[in-house]
Scaffold this active site. Structure first.
Site, PDB file in Angstrom:
ATOM      1  N   GLY A  52       0.739  -1.251   0.067  1.00 19.91           N
ATOM      2  CA  GLY A  52       0.014  -0.032  -0.040  1.00 19.91           C
ATOM      3  C   GLY A  52       0.703   1.146   0.128  1.00 19.91           C
ATOM      4  O   GLY A  52       2.099   0.954  -0.319  1.00 19.91           O
ATOM      5  N   ARG A  91       5.500   4.881   1.814  1.00 17.08           N
ATOM      6  CA  ARG A  91       6.131   6.002   2.082  1.00 17.08           C
ATOM      7  C   ARG A  91       5.773   7.467   1.433  1.00 17.08           C
ATOM      8  O   ARG A  91       6.388   8.025   0.867  1.00 17.08           O
ATOM      9  CB  ARG A  91       7.697   5.682   1.834  1.00 17.08           C
ATOM     10  N   LYS A  99       6.421  11.166  -1.842  1.00 14.75           N
ATOM     11  CA  LYS A  99       7.150   9.834  -1.704  1.00 14.75           C
ATOM     12  C   LYS A  99       8.269  10.419  -0.806  1.00 14.75           C
ATOM     13  O   LYS A  99       9.027  11.594  -0.763  1.00 14.75           O
ATOM     14  CB  LYS A  99       8.074   9.748  -3.144  1.00 14.75           C
ATOM     15  N   GLY A 138       9.995   4.764   5.478  1.00  9.07           N
ATOM     16  CA  GLY A 138       8.873   5.706   4.919  1.00  9.07           C
ATOM     17  C   GLY A 138       9.765   7.068   4.254  1.00  9.07           C
ATOM     18  O   GLY A 138       9.067   7.956   3.995  1.00  9.07           O
ATOM     19  N   ARG A 186       4.852  14.585  -6.287  1.00 10.84           N
ATOM     20  CA  ARG A 186       4.524  14.445  -7.601  1.00 10.84           C
ATOM     21  C   ARG A 186       3.034  14.947  -8.191  1.00 10.84           C
ATOM     22  O   ARG A 186       2.159  14.871  -7.294  1.00 10.84           O
ATOM     23  CB  ARG A 186       4.764  13.067  -7.846  1.00 10.84           C
ATOM     24  N   ASP A 204       1.065  -2.551  -8.776  1.00  8.22           N
ATOM     25  CA  ASP A 204       0.882  -1.828  -7.999  1.00  8.22           C
ATOM     26  C   ASP A 204       1.333  -0.045  -8.485  1.00  8.22           C
ATOM     27  O   ASP A 204       1.314   0.831  -7.989  1.00  8.22           O
ATOM     28  CB  ASP A 204       1.359  -1.817  -6.562  1.00  8.22           C
ATOM     29  N   ASN A 205       2.255  -0.197  -9.599  1.00  8.14           N
ATOM     30  CA  ASN A 205       2.942   0.808 -10.331  1.00  8.14           C
ATOM     31  C   ASN A 205       2.261   1.264 -11.457  1.00  8.14           C
ATOM     32  O   ASN A 205       2.642   2.325 -12.164  1.00  8.14           O
ATOM     33  CB  ASN A 205       4.290   0.435 -10.516  1.00  8.14           C
TER      34      ASN A 205
END
Length: 472
Positions: free
Chosen positions: A90, A93, A113, A126, A179, A257-258
């Site tokens: 999940g 970080r 991030k 993290g 981002r 997940d990316n």
């Protein structure tokens, strides 16, 4: 002034309700030293008017933006990592910090991030290394300039901590990055709810994505909506595959997940731009089988789409999903054709003629292992750039009799944007590149002397190239 008149906060993510994210607190950092603020992107959100002090407060200490999310949200998702399913991930970080409309009226997310631990950090700290943040600036600036749909690095702030990492000299400097994305909903988001057989949340998520990201009213049966959604995601992911290949970019970790459902390139791994054309080139030292090598990226993204289909199979039906996933290959080929012609800066003809040109170019690039950026620089504009190609260090290879057919096809093409060829970028002798040696050299100036000038110069050079490629 906290924000400009163009700032338009809008937070539809909260309408999803519980089960999709967890409120979290940002880490408290010893310092917040601004190293990069993307005022070009900020202007599109009405945030370019922030003072440096306000910028650091919002994007280093994560004080809420006016009218926006009161607390950051760590999103819940699962994912296949190198095709092994992992239910223990999940936002570990990072978190969703804010949502707002941009100057094109698109809903945009500001995500982070390196902003601290969350319930999904597992044993991680993290944090983000400063080098990791610097590398992401370079990747996203280059991809944006090349016309790829990518996340944009919005902010990088050095945080004054010392981090220990196994894959770079430690202790190393730390940072927190923000981002800018159209969306942060991932294929893995759907996989998580499918894992728990939570069809109610899957249906809610489909409706949300159709309405918010695809401007489509969620009407019809649950199956119809789910298939419409997968069809739209498939088109975007096919375009993403074409963006990667046309840019000569190797992402590194194309895990489910990316991959976000809006089709942007984000969540970079140990990325690389091709030094030369090599379909087997990999970016990650740990990618021992070449699963995410340059030439296999379209296959990897297609596989990921099938995992999205698998997550929705209970509400959409297997046969219906197969039907909407079937056009992926044709969509990818069409998107790649468009992007390669755009990179060449030539006017399209018909598909048959365009495919013949691209086939000759691909054969040349692979057979000669030609530098990728060099080729597209030398031949930008087709026939209008024959003289530049003759002056190139690659001239002997270009004009070898073996490749005369390719040269003839290129020479017969007219420039799609003739004004671009008079841009100072194309008056120079060399293309703008982003090879690993350049990345490491830029970082060494920062690490050894705290000299940010080479990075700033590189960003200026990349943006000059982007301006030239987009000239009318």
């Amino acid at each position: 002034m906290p924000a400009g008149p163009k700032y338009r906060p809008e937070t539809p993510f909260t309408d999803l309700g519980d089960g999709f994210a967890d409120p979290v607190n940002a880490a408290s950092f010893p310092e917040t030293k601004i190293r990069f603020r993307n005022d070009r992107a900020a202007a599109e959100l009405g945030l370019d008017t922030l003072t440096d002090a306000e910028w650091a407060a919002h994007f280093g200490r994560f004080e809420p933006l006016a009218g926006n999310l009161p607390k950051p949200l760590a999103q819940r998702y699962h994912g296949h990592q190198f095709r092994v399913y992992n239910p223990d991930i999940g936002d570990g970080r990072g978190f969703l910090f804010a949502q707002m409309r941009d100057s094109h009226d698109r809903l945009m997310d500001l995500g982070t991030k390196g902003s601290g631990t969350t319930p999904y950090s597992r044993s991680g700290d993290g944090r983000l290394t400063l080098k990791g943040g610097v590398r992401e600036i370079m990747a996203t600036e280059m991809l944006e300039a090349l016309g790829a749909r990518t996340s944009r690095t919005f902010s990088l702030i050095e945080t004054g901590e010392k981090l220990h990492r196994g894959d770079e000299p430690s202790p190393t400097r730390s940072a927190v990055m923000v981002r800018l994305n159209h969306g942060h909903i991932r294929i893995g988001t759907f996989q998580r709810h499918a894992y728990f057989s939570d069809t109610e949340r899957l249906e809610k998520l489909v409706d949300y994505c159709l309405k918010v990201y695809f401007d489509t009213e969620p009407k019809g049966s649950v199956s119809d909506k789910a298939c419409r959604f997968v069809d739209l995601v498939s088109a975007g992911v096919a375009a993403q595959a074409a963006d990667l290949m046309a840019a000569g970019f190797v992402h590194g970790v194309l895990n489910t997940d990316n991959i976000n459902i809006t089709g942007e390139i984000f969540d970079f791994g140990p990325w690389r731009f091709l030094p030369e054309t090599n379909m087997a080139f990999t970016a990650a030292y740990f990618d021992e089988t070449g699963l995410y090598s340059f030439g296999r990226q379209p296959e990897a993204l297609h596989w990921n789409l099938y995992q999205l289909g698998g997550a929705l199979i209970d509400i959409a039906g297997e046969d219906a999903l197969k039907e909407v996933l079937a056009p992926f290959a044709a969509r990818y080929v069409a998107a790649l054709r468009t992007r390669l012609l755009r990179r060449l800066g030539v006017t399209p003809q018909d598909d048959t003629a365009d495919d013949a040109l691209i086939e000759k170019i691909n054969a040349f690039l692979v057979e000669t292992a030609a530098p990728y950026e060099r080729f597209f620089f030398d031949w930008h504009g087709g026939g209008a750039s024959v003289d530049r190609a003759r002056r190139s260090p690659m001239a002997q290879t270009y004009f070898h009799p073996k490749y005369s057919e390719m040269v003839n096809l290129l020479s017969a093409r007219t420039a799609a944007r003739p004004d671009s060829l008079s841009h100072p970028y194309f008056k120079g002798d060399d293309p703008c590149t982003m090879l690993i040696e350049e990345v490491e050299d830029i970082w060494s100036h920062i690490a050894e002397r705290d000299d940010w000038t080479p990075l700033e110069d590189k960003i200026a050079r990349i943006r000059e190239m982007g301006d030239a490629l987009q000239a009318d």
